[in-house]
Design an enzyme around this catalytic site. Sequence first.
Site, PDB file in Angstrom:
ATOM      1  N   GLY A  69       0.850  -1.187   0.000  1.00  0.00           N
ATOM      2  CA  GLY A  69       0.000   0.000   0.000  1.00  0.00           C
ATOM      3  C   GLY A  69       0.882   1.231   0.000  1.00  0.00           C
ATOM      4  O   GLY A  69       2.068   1.167   0.350  1.00  0.00           O
ATOM      5  N   SER A  70       0.321   2.375  -0.348  1.00  0.00           N
ATOM      6  CA  SER A  70       1.130   3.588  -0.537  1.00  0.00           C
ATOM      7  C   SER A  70       1.828   4.031   0.739  1.00  0.00           C
ATOM      8  O   SER A  70       2.991   4.450   0.706  1.00  0.00           O
ATOM      9  CB  SER A  70       0.232   4.710  -1.060  1.00  0.00           C
ATOM     10  OG  SER A  70      -0.853   4.942  -0.162  1.00  0.00           O
ATOM     11  N   GLU A 102       3.070   2.417   3.068  1.00  0.00           N
ATOM     12  CA  GLU A 102       4.124   1.524   3.570  1.00  0.00           C
ATOM     13  C   GLU A 102       5.362   1.536   2.675  1.00  0.00           C
ATOM     14  O   GLU A 102       6.390   0.960   3.038  1.00  0.00           O
ATOM     15  CB  GLU A 102       3.634   0.072   3.631  1.00  0.00           C
ATOM     16  CG  GLU A 102       2.445  -0.150   4.537  1.00  0.00           C
ATOM     17  CD  GLU A 102       1.141   0.178   3.859  1.00  0.00           C
ATOM     18  OE1 GLU A 102       0.787  -0.443   2.852  1.00  0.00           O
ATOM     19  OE2 GLU A 102       0.469   1.112   4.340  1.00  0.00           O
ATOM     20  N   GLU A 144      -5.292  -9.226   2.368  1.00  0.00           N
ATOM     21  CA  GLU A 144      -4.662  -9.128   3.688  1.00  0.00           C
ATOM     22  C   GLU A 144      -4.945 -10.320   4.591  1.00  0.00           C
ATOM     23  O   GLU A 144      -4.111 -10.676   5.430  1.00  0.00           O
ATOM     24  CB  GLU A 144      -5.100  -7.824   4.368  1.00  0.00           C
ATOM     25  CG  GLU A 144      -4.511  -6.565   3.763  1.00  0.00           C
ATOM     26  CD  GLU A 144      -5.283  -6.010   2.571  1.00  0.00           C
ATOM     27  OE1 GLU A 144      -4.932  -4.932   2.077  1.00  0.00           O
ATOM     28  OE2 GLU A 144      -6.252  -6.687   2.122  1.00  0.00           O
ATOM     29  N   HIS A 178      -1.689  -2.276   4.980  1.00  0.00           N
ATOM     30  CA  HIS A 178      -2.105  -0.907   4.694  1.00  0.00           C
ATOM     31  C   HIS A 178      -2.929  -0.395   5.876  1.00  0.00           C
ATOM     32  O   HIS A 178      -3.270  -1.139   6.783  1.00  0.00           O
ATOM     33  CB  HIS A 178      -2.889  -0.888   3.392  1.00  0.00           C
ATOM     34  CG  HIS A 178      -2.979   0.465   2.763  1.00  0.00           C
ATOM     35  ND1 HIS A 178      -2.012   1.437   2.916  1.00  0.00           N
ATOM     36  CD2 HIS A 178      -3.929   1.016   1.965  1.00  0.00           C
ATOM     37  CE1 HIS A 178      -2.363   2.514   2.236  1.00  0.00           C
ATOM     38  NE2 HIS A 178      -3.526   2.281   1.661  1.00  0.00           N
ATOM     39  N   HIS A 234     -19.146 -24.640  22.756  1.00  0.00           N
ATOM     40  CA  HIS A 234     -19.675 -24.043  21.534  1.00  0.00           C
ATOM     41  C   HIS A 234     -21.152 -23.712  21.664  1.00  0.00           C
ATOM     42  O   HIS A 234     -21.660 -22.826  20.979  1.00  0.00           O
ATOM     43  CB  HIS A 234     -19.459 -25.009  20.358  1.00  0.00           C
ATOM     44  CG  HIS A 234     -19.775 -24.414  19.018  1.00  0.00           C
ATOM     45  ND1 HIS A 234     -19.935 -25.170  17.876  1.00  0.00           N
ATOM     46  CD2 HIS A 234     -19.957 -23.129  18.624  1.00  0.00           C
ATOM     47  CE1 HIS A 234     -20.204 -24.377  16.852  1.00  0.00           C
ATOM     48  NE2 HIS A 234     -20.229 -23.145  17.275  1.00  0.00           N
ATOM     49  N   GLY A 283     -12.276 -20.787  15.083  1.00  0.00           N
ATOM     50  CA  GLY A 283     -13.475 -21.112  14.338  1.00  0.00           C
ATOM     51  C   GLY A 283     -13.711 -20.193  13.160  1.00  0.00           C
ATOM     52  O   GLY A 283     -14.643 -20.392  12.390  1.00  0.00           O
TER      53      GLY A 283
END
Length: 546
Positions: free
Chosen positions: A49-50, A52, A71, A94, A301, A420
């Site tokens: 990304g710009s 970084e 990502e 980003h 669960h 999960g």
Amino acid sequence: MTSSAPRSSDVSGTLTPSGTTPAAPFTVRHAVIDLMRRFGMTSVFANPGSTELPLFRDFPADFRYVLGLQEAVVVGMADGYAQATGNAAFVNLHSAAGLGNAMGNIFTAFRNRTPLVITAGQQARSILPFDPFLASTQATELPKPYVKWSIEPARAEDVPLAIARAYHVAMQEPRGPVLVSIPVDDWDRPAEPVPARVVSTVTRPEPQVLEQIGAALDASERPALVVGGAVDRAGAWDAVVRLAERHNARVYVAPMSGRCGFPEDHRLFAGFLPAMREKIVDQLAGHDLIFVVGAPAFTYHVEGAGPHVPQGAALCQLIDDPGVAAWTPVGIAAVGNIRLGVTDLLARPAPRTRPLPEPRAPRPRAEPSPRMSVAFALQTLAEVRDAADIVVEEAPSSRPALQAYLPITRSGTFYTMDSGGLGYGMPAAVGVALAKPGTRVIAVIGDGSSMYSIQALYSAVQLDVPITFVILNNSRYAALQEFAPEFGFADTDPVQGTDLPGLDFVSLAAGMGCQGERVSDANRLHEVLRAALRSPKPRLVEVVVA
């Protein structure tokens, strides 16, 4: 009055004699690269990304950029890599949008107790007051509560120290992901090198509490061990085997465990606990002491009622997470490193000899059928794989069959998600393969699960890692359909949004450069799997199952 020679200022703010070439400034970027090298984080898992880009200028020759096309794939690969190496992985994302896309697998990394140092690009400090394009308004708040620590340093020169702290926090048990938000203009600011330090990452459980647990084990008539993922994470596999053998204790795997903590072909292995309170109590009935090692007691669960352990049974726990120990409903809990705690228990005098418990009943073989069963598919995979091959699993509806027909018998050869959340398995397999060069990795993935991060196939091809992706295609979200009766659905009621017709995984794989084959004939599965497992390249096998 005499005057000194004229001086000019270089970009670092230091003065140099006029006419000389200024020394290159030592910047935030230099300090961070130096830290990453010292911490062994020279593989950077990222999607560009710009904000970084300055980090990657003059990228060091001894570093590796591991590209994920989304990502979630980036974080999943980093998770698998960090778990398999035992060291924190470096992730670069980003700003708000990139971090948001990654949140599902950041949540999984938090539940997996995976150490990740996540850096996220931020807009330049000078325009942050104006709510600029691509800025993250509350950067440190966005990933909470699923990071152990997050910071956007107050000054550019504080970035290296923040990353050093982030690494140590990520590595301290219980391990987990951390976040450092870095404005784009910080990378070229002057900075100082960060001094080398030694920071402990584990603690030893309190001896007095271990003494109580040891005494309870010695006095027990019918003890049971329940092992979780922290056993393998801590390198305590062999020690736990010795502890079980010393006490002739049956060994169960804790509900929803992301790693294997005991050889599933061992005489004392007793099976897997479900994530339901009443069923756990039923399965542990007859034991007078339950010692939970490296797992919560217990992960549920669905809503349940009644006691957490069988009538007349005591509960003890050894866990590396004080937060988990705090909510354990009954019994004695020791907090600290699993390997150190079990080692201390083994140092006690040998207890009296108990008779061996009855062995587990053997599973009947799964037989071929016109519409192939998941059990047969996984039984066939077990027959052709090597015990040293690593299995990464994300096939929730097929997990009972996997547990029955694909036994894990060695430490470090099984990974799944504690959370999960879907979208972890395929990229995690790529990360594990990068961490274990030359080792065959087998990703057992459901058809629905695979579509959360199918882009991992591209990364596997580009990185040229030996992974066999086994896609179990039943054309539905089977786990949801099978779980629906718990919420009042009749067996014949449709469950909306759970049918998945028309997916062609061989074509999807081909589009990303991965060779694949579709198998619906049970009589062909053995030869197709064997050929895929022998390939040094990534291969996909789509298995059509009932």
